[in-house]
Scaffold this active site. Structure first.
Site, short mmCIF file in Angstrom:
data_model
loop_
_atom_site.label_atom_id
_atom_site.label_comp_id
_atom_site.label_asym_id
_atom_site.label_seq_id
_atom_site.Cartn_x
_atom_site.Cartn_y
_atom_site.Cartn_z
N GLU A 248 -11.28 -8.05 71.54
CA GLU A 248 -9.72 -8.79 71.41
C GLU A 248 -9.78 -9.94 71.45
O GLU A 248 -10.81 -10.37 71.34
CB GLU A 248 -9.52 -8.48 72.81
CG GLU A 248 -7.36 -8.94 73.05
CD GLU A 248 -7.75 -10.41 73.23
OE1 GLU A 248 -7.36 -11.25 72.21
OE2 GLU A 248 -8.83 -10.91 74.26
N GLU A 381 -10.49 -20.82 55.68
CA GLU A 381 -10.82 -20.72 54.21
C GLU A 381 -11.64 -19.17 54.50
O GLU A 381 -11.23 -17.67 53.51
CB GLU A 381 -11.56 -21.60 53.40
CG GLU A 381 -11.15 -22.61 53.16
CD GLU A 381 -10.76 -23.56 54.85
OE1 GLU A 381 -12.04 -23.55 54.93
OE2 GLU A 381 -10.03 -24.22 54.32
#
Lengths: 398, 377
Positions: A248, A381
């Site tokens: 998860e 990023e």
């Protein structure tokens, strides 16, 4: 659509909430969320204690299959579980063992590996760290150079890993090493399980800017690793790394933490009078707090949606959502830290332990620690690249 | 928990998308922006034939008996395509409050007309005070015989210039709190004493100044109870706010889709600009804002649809979606480059709507204050 939890889910949530409310009374003073607290000298015994307590309750490895101590918990239950754990800032869940190597072995490990490693994790006896990043292989992980050379029934490993959270406490590490030096990038890499007590493993601390010890450098000098500790085929380790994503990844725990911190910050602002007025009467303070409340609830909705997609469509199909949840969660925690610091005014800079430190000096520390989370587990990023490539189908040029 | 739309809702979405793509191209959108009426009676008739205006009106008043959640699906598609005209004001600001508080007689008279596309409605709430708070309502209604006499100026009343009925929010009493003494009236828009003028606005969406000068309204046209109308306004505002958010997420998705498509086809320095990381990061952030706007909107719409208490959730949703829609259209123009700033480009249609929708039913400053109060600050 239906956003309600079932009565069973509500009951689970309440039971866990009650349990943690009680157990967290045992936390060391000034306990904070995050791995920095877990991997401190005071925090580590508490982390292990909580892991044992969760294991006794049958809650430690709920998503795992029954034969390895879990209950095959569906994603939504995991999200509920993680949200409550985050809200209570509860330690005990080894994200490397329970969250990463466990699911990896379930998917890609052989029977022997599963039998050897899964039960000690489920019993809260064996704790893990992740040996992937290297000084010259960060976001560009596939350029790693740590070498593993076959020698009879063993591999001999040489190289350096870095940013290894909790290596100074971990029992085992799962690492990536190059088995074929002719292959430059993701090909020619193998996946190994290494006992941290092996001769030739050296752990050196990398202190954070506020002096906390979370990260380490880990050196491998002629470390012998039995070939049976290789997961998957030789040179096929890169594919195994995808299995570590097989859990998860809604980042709901961060949302739980931040929600709790906002409640404490709001309570502080309601009761604290500076220069004759409570902080919460200041319109700028009100609006900053309200904006955070908005962002937290939207983050919670994203986490639940991500878990829903994971449940329905599988983990790789929802990679964009998981990346969004990760980057949003850590940047939200950062905004909360900065907002809290700013609201505290001059007091924001005071460290825990001083009588002048508001809220245990939590903003002095969180305004520094938040940066690490923007980088750990794939920088912001890298997450944005993932969204661009997999969510939007934009050209991949790196 | 089930975060999927039903099959019927998906069908409604697809058919609405197909219909609007064919029947309401951007050429028509621009034409209607410049037109006096601001809507196409021909298109309006076709929408009525599809049952759209009666979507949430019960069968017994000639509607389709669907839920608010279904309406939100339709509104999302309208926002996605852009559909100028009085659908929102007629259904959300007209039919919904009548459904909530109308007498049987009022419902029988007006709802079938709405469902059949035979009546255009709007609500006159805001005034020169320019707030959605009860304290901003100064238009007076004074009982005289079997009627009330209305006096005051309403501002930003959508489509009042073409409306058949205006639901006017008035002050009938000065109570202990601003919420006391508010009464709503269903006013025949052709009543003597009503003067209406379109205000030129950023989205050219026909918001009007409506002056009520000794306008006589029969007592039987009171909507809801005397002096106790504010809860009805508050409920309508929650519905309208989420209906607006549904439109906005549709628009935001369209702006994102257009921008991604453009980034893949526009070539500079020998490659599509979508291959540059700077552009990819803009687009990733846009994608996140759109995705998150949808998630929170659906959740709040569901709460409205289920009739759950939702003051804070609605404020959270609108507070977030306001900023998100503006962000997405702003980045959208930026990625398109100079062409995106022109009148002829579709991005500007969305950009202007984002800026208009931001203020409607409360900008983010307003919503933050609602949230702050809910937090007990």
């Amino acid at each position: 659509m239906d956003f309600k939890l079932t009565p069973e889910q509500e009951a689970l949530k309440k039971e866990l909430d009650d349990f943690l409310r009680e157990e967290m009374k045992n936390a060391p003073p000034g306990w904070e969320a995050g791995m920095e607290a877990m991997f401190s000298d005071e925090g580590w015994p508490f982390h292990r204690y909580m892991a044992r307590r969760l294991s006794e309750k049958g809650w430690l490895v709920r998503p795992w299959p029954r034969e390895y101590g879990g209950v095959d918990a569906p994603m939504i239950e995991q999200v509920i579980f993680s949200e409550v754990m985050g809200y209570h800032r509860a330690p005990g869940r080894d994200i490397f063992g329970i969250g990463m190597i466990g699911p990896t072995l379930l998917v890609a490990g052989n029977e022997e590996q599963k039998k050897e490693h899964l039960p000690p994790i489920a019993r809260a006896e064996r704790f893990w760290c992740q040996g992937w990043s290297e000084p010259n292989a960060g976001s560009d992980l596939a350029s790693l150079t740590t070498r593993a050379v076959r020698d009879g029934d063993d591999y001999i490993i040489n190289g350096q890993k870095t940013w290894t959270s909790g290596a100074h406490f971990a029992d085992w590490s799962f690492i990536l090493a190059r088995t074929n030096p002719e292959e430059k990038r993701s090909r020619g890499i193998s996946f190994f399980l290494v006992d941290m007590k092996s001769p030739g493993v050296t752990v050196r601390p990398l202190l954070g800017m506020n002096g906390t010890h979370l990260f380490n450098e880990v050196y491998y000098d002629d470390v012998r690793v039995p070939a049976r500790n290789r997961v998957g085929e030789e040179n096929e380790g890169w594919a195994i790394t995808r299995a570590t994503m097989n859990f998860e990844r809604s980042s709901i725990e961060t949302v739980g933490v931040v929600k709790r911190e906002l409640e404490e910050l709001a309570a502080f602002c309601k009761e604290t009078k500076w220069n004759g007025k409570t902080l919460s009467q200041n319109p700028f303070v009100r609006h900053r707090l309200a904006q955070l409340a908005i962002e937290i609830d939207v983050g919670r909705a994203l986490a639940y949606r991500t878990a829903w997609l994971q449940e329905k469509g599988g983990l790789l199909l929802s990679a964009d959502a998981a990346s969004a949840a990760k980057v949003y969660g850590t940047e939200l925690a950062q905004r909360l830290a900065y907002t809290g610091y700013q609201i505290m005014g001059l007091y924001g800079q005071v460290k825990m332990g001083s009588k002048w430190a508001p809220l245990h000096g939590s903003y002095e520390s969180s305004s520094q620690l938040c940066m690490g989370m923007n980088l750990a587990g794939g920088s912001s990023e890298v997450q944005r690249n993932m969204i661009a490539w997999f969510g939007l189908g934009l050209p991949r040029t790196i | 928990m089930n975060l999927d739309f039903t099959e019927e809702q998906e069908m409604l979405r697809t058919s609405a998308r197909d219909f609007l793509t064919t029947e309401c191209p951007k050429t028509l959108v621009r034409e209607l922006e410049e037109s006096e009426k601001g809507y196409s009676p021909e298109l309006w008739k076709k929408m009525a034939e599809l049952g759209w205006m009666g979507l949430v009106i019960p069968d017994k008043y000639d509607g389709m008996g669907m839920q608010f959640m279904d309406l939100a699906v339709l509104l999302e598609e309208m926002g996605r395509n852009i559909l100028p005209g009085p659908f929102f004001s007629t259904v959300v600001l007209g039919a919904l409050p009548i459904l909530s508080a109308g007498s049987e007689e009022q419902k029988k008279e007006i709802l079938p007309k709405i469902a059949g596309g035979k009546a255009i409605l709007t609500m006159a709430l805001t005034e020169p005070s320019a707030t959605y708070e009860a304290s901003g309502v100064h238009t007076k209604a004074v009982a005289r015989g079997n009627s009330f006499i209305l006096n005051g100026t309403k501002l930003f009343v959508e489509n009042a210039h073409i409306a058949d009925y205006i639901i006017c929010v008035t002050r009938t009493k000065d109570g202990a709190s601003p919420e006391e003494g508010i009464t709503l009236f269903l006013v025949d828009a052709k009543s003597p004493g009503i003067k209406c003028a379109v205000i030129p606005t950023i989205a050219l969406d026909k918001q009007c100044e409506v002056v009520f000068e000794n306008v006589s309204v029969p007592k039987k046209n009171m909507l809801g109870e005397l002096d106790k109308g504010w809860p009805l306004v508050a409920r309508t505002l929650e519905q309208a706010t989420m209906a607006k958010c549904a439109e906005m997420i549709g628009g935001a998705q369209a702006a994102l889709d257009m921008t991604v498509a453009y980034a893949k086809e526009r070539v500079q320095y020998g490659r599509p600009i979508g291959a540059f990381q700077a552009i990819q990061f803009y687009l990733s952030d846009m994608w996140m804002k759109v995705t998150m706007s949808k998630n929170i909107t659906y959740e709040a719409v569901w709460m409205v649809s289920e009739g759950l208490p939702c003051t804070e959730k609605v404020a959270i949703a609108k507070g977030w979606v306001n900023d998100a829609y503006k962000f997405v259209t702003e980045r959208g123009v930026q990625v398109h480059g100079a062409i995106g700033t022109t009148r002829d480009h579709d991005m500007g249609l969305y950009y202007r709507r984002a800026w208009a929708a931001d203020q409607t039913f409360g900008n983010t400053d307003f919503q933050r204050e609602v949230v702050a109060r809910q937090m007990g600050l």
